[in-house]
Design an enzyme around this catalytic site. Structure first.
Site, PDB file in Angstrom:
ATOM      1  N   CYS A   2       0.869  -1.170   0.000  1.00 35.97           N
ATOM      2  CA  CYS A   2       0.000   0.000   0.000  1.00 35.97           C
ATOM      3  C   CYS A   2       0.907   1.222   0.000  1.00 35.97           C
ATOM      4  O   CYS A   2       1.545   1.521   1.001  1.00 35.97           O
ATOM      5  CB  CYS A   2      -0.915   0.008   1.227  1.00 35.97           C
ATOM      6  SG  CYS A   2      -1.959   1.478   1.332  1.00 35.97           S
ATOM      7  N   GLU A 111      -3.663   1.235  -6.142  1.00 37.68           N
ATOM      8  CA  GLU A 111      -2.714   0.181  -6.455  1.00 37.68           C
ATOM      9  C   GLU A 111      -2.478   0.178  -7.960  1.00 37.68           C
ATOM     10  O   GLU A 111      -3.348   0.571  -8.737  1.00 37.68           O
ATOM     11  CB  GLU A 111      -3.233  -1.179  -5.977  1.00 37.68           C
ATOM     12  CG  GLU A 111      -2.187  -2.272  -5.978  1.00 37.68           C
ATOM     13  CD  GLU A 111      -0.929  -1.868  -5.207  1.00 37.68           C
ATOM     14  OE1 GLU A 111       0.032  -1.389  -5.859  1.00 37.68           O
ATOM     15  OE2 GLU A 111      -0.907  -2.022  -3.981  1.00 37.68           O
TER      16      GLU A 111
END
Length: 251
Positions: A2, A111
């Site tokens: 992340c 992402e």
């Protein structure tokens, strides 16, 4: 992993969702990046009427975990994530896993799906948000780093785990999501040892998030507006995602 996320909820929404004592007003943030200050929630005991009552407090921390034993911060790698599978064993995170677990509120995260090199295609960013809307709480770790000059800095990392079936076609990792019913148990570092909260560090249910392709504006930290989350239609064909396979428990 992340590496970027967003927090666009109002302070009142966060107060209600996380039941914190108090929170300062702050603007919506659409592109939170490493080394920036992030909002975290930690447990705090207040002595009242002769007994300790557990409460939660909100504070800001640098997104980039610095273990207390580090001597030279400049030569230490930037730790923005901690792998849930090994955090309890790693020297950098072992103490925080036992004593300083936190929640990191978010509206979602970004992402990048990276096509095979031979395609020549750039990485495609996705805005990944709860399918039902609202806030989500990532599991995290905190460390207050004391420098040689006596100054202190609160630092934090977000825990990650294996991606669920919905995210695996984009990336093989995803943030650990702590559900509201488990907030108290996760934050209770006095009676809940790491092995006793290991079951909370599983991938989120496959239908929890939805992933929307977005433009490459998010690639630049200087871009901070809501246009970062505007879905786009992919102009170029993408590699087919890997076939979904059943995941086994990590613990």
């Amino acid at each position: 992993m992340c590496g970027r996320y967003a927090l666009t909820a109002t302070p009142d929404d966060i107060l209600h969702f996380l039941s914190v004592i108090d929170i300062e007003d702050f603007p919506a943030r659409f592109n939170i990046a490493p080394t920036q200050p992030i909002l975290i929630v930690a447990a705090e005991d207040h002595h009242q009427l002769g007994r300790n009552l557990p409460t939660r407090r909100a504070l800001l921390a640098r997104w980039g975990f610095i273990p207390g034993w580090v001597k030279d911060v400049r030569s230490f790698p930037l730790l923005i994530n901690a792998r849930a599978e090994t955090a309890q064993e790693k020297a950098s995170f072992r103490g925080a896993m036992r004593h300083r677990r936190i929640l990191v509120p978010a509206s979602g995260f970004y992402e990048w799906r990276r096509p095979a090199k031979e395609t020549g295609l750039p990485a495609q960013p996705y805005w990944i948000r709860p399918r039902k809307g609202g806030l989500v709480a990532f599991g995290g770790l905190m460390e207050t780093y004391a420098s040689a000059d006596g100054s202190e800095l609160d630092t934090a990392a977000i825990l990650t785990t294996k991606a669920n079936l919905a995210i695996a076609g984009i990336h093989d990792r995803m943030p650990v999501v702590i559900q509201p019913d488990d907030f108290s148990r996760w934050l209770d570092c006095k009676t809940q040892e790491p092995r006793e909260v290991a079951d909370l560090m599983q991938p989120a249910p496959d239908d929890f998030f939805e992933a929307l392709p977005v433009s490459d504006l998010v690639n630049k930290v200087a871009n901070m507006g809501p246009e970062l989350q505007k879905p786009i239609i992919l102009a170029e064909p993408q590699d087919p995602p890997p076939k979904a396979t059943a995941q086994m428990s990590l613990f």
